[in-house]
Motif scaffolding. Structure first.
Motif, mmCIF file in Angstrom:
data_model
loop_
_atom_site.group_PDB
_atom_site.id
_atom_site.type_symbol
_atom_site.label_atom_id
_atom_site.label_comp_id
_atom_site.label_asym_id
_atom_site.label_seq_id
_atom_site.Cartn_x
_atom_site.Cartn_y
_atom_site.Cartn_z
ATOM 1 N N ALA A 91 0.833 -1.259 -0.066
ATOM 2 C CA ALA A 91 0.018 0.123 -0.044
ATOM 3 C C ALA A 91 0.828 1.289 0.159
ATOM 4 O O ALA A 91 0.259 2.297 0.209
ATOM 5 N N SER A 92 2.288 1.224 0.334
ATOM 6 C CA SER A 92 2.987 2.172 -0.059
ATOM 7 C C SER A 92 4.443 1.872 -0.627
ATOM 8 O O SER A 92 4.918 0.545 -0.773
ATOM 9 N N VAL A 93 5.064 2.912 -1.155
ATOM 10 C CA VAL A 93 6.473 2.776 -1.562
ATOM 11 C C VAL A 93 7.407 1.900 -0.969
ATOM 12 O O VAL A 93 8.105 1.195 -1.074
ATOM 13 N N ILE A 119 6.013 4.099 -9.357
ATOM 14 C CA ILE A 119 4.694 3.718 -8.925
ATOM 15 C C ILE A 119 3.917 3.570 -10.442
ATOM 16 O O ILE A 119 3.809 4.474 -11.368
ATOM 17 N N GLU A 169 6.585 0.053 1.762
ATOM 18 C CA GLU A 169 6.125 -1.479 2.006
ATOM 19 C C GLU A 169 6.571 -2.151 0.676
ATOM 20 O O GLU A 169 7.336 -3.251 0.792
ATOM 21 N N PHE A 224 3.578 -0.247 -6.138
ATOM 22 C CA PHE A 224 4.243 0.645 -5.250
ATOM 23 C C PHE A 224 5.633 -0.076 -5.341
ATOM 24 O O PHE A 224 6.168 -0.412 -4.588
#
Length: 237
Positions: free
Chosen positions: A45-47, A114, A49, A128
């Motif tokens: 859910a994020s870069v 992304i 991660e 991501f």
């Protein structure tokens, strides 16, 4: 992949003369880890991660390639040779660097990559990721070299009269090249689609499982034919 690995591990424990089944089982298990890390990346859910899953992918690939090389040597009933040992030493170094390094050598954390992909105007996917560093890029190139080395060995093996055994491996390498090219184009934004390399690994596993299982079946048929022949001989005596 996990099931096929367990199946061939069982074959090895029952018939230890087929060493290629042991190497193939480990090849399947290394593919399982890579697939699991793909699941993690695709659900990140994020870069921050995503880069952790990317790093895990590169580590699993550093295990996959030397295991693949060892499997090919056993599959062709040949000794590993210095080339495989050199690749193995390199990938041990890769595992150490990927585990310990957190600089721009392995991944450019400050350069997110992304990707937002929509398939059939229904499925929306967001990757991501971050841009791989020079060390990771070189690792990918060495992987291509290793695949080419395997392909050359397979072609030579086929020319020596073992076309039936070599063709599944040659076809699998072809799928891996195609998937690698596809993923490179997707990664660089040339066009948008899902990554495909894990499906190429699945193709490799299916092709080689078919080839190895055919060898086991043929050996069983030969043993049964020998048993019937011995029974006929005893009856004749």
């Amino acid at each position: 992949s996990f099931y096929v690995g367990c199946y061939h591990l069982l074959i090895y424990f029952r018939r230890r003369q087929y060493r290629e089944n042991l190497a193939f089982a480990f090849l399947c298990f290394s593919a399982v880890f890579y697939d699991a890390f793909c699941i993690g990346l695709y659900n990140a859910a994020s870069v921050a991660e995503g880069v952790q899953w990317q790093r895990a992918q590169f580590i699993s690939l550093a295990v996959f390639v030397p295991v693949f090389l060892c499997f090919v040597a056993d599959y062709f009933h040949q000794k590993p040779g210095w080339v495989i040992y050199a690749f193995s030493i390199y990938y041990v170094l890769v595992i150490v660097v990927q585990l310990l390094d957190r600089s721009s050598l392995t991944f450019l954390v400050d350069q997110p990559s992304i990707k937002q992909i929509t398939l059939s105007n229904v499925f929306k996917i967001t990757y991501f990721e971050v841009t791989p560093g020079p060390f990771s890029v070189v690792q990918g190139l060495v992987g291509v070299i290793a695949s080419t080395y395997i392909l050359v060995r397979a072609i030579r093996y086929a020319r020596r009269g073992h076309k039936k055994e070599a063709m599944p491996l040659i076809l699998a390498i072809g799928f891996m090249y195609a998937a690698g090219l596809h993923d490179t184009l997707v990664s660089n934004g040339v066009y948008h689609f899902v990554y495909a390399i894990e499906y190429a690994y699945l193709t490799l596993i299916l092709f080689m499982a078919y080839s190895l299982s055919s060898t086991v079946v043929e050996a069983a048929i030969a043993r049964e034919a020998l048993r019937k022949s011995e029974e006929r001989f005893r009856s004749l005596v």
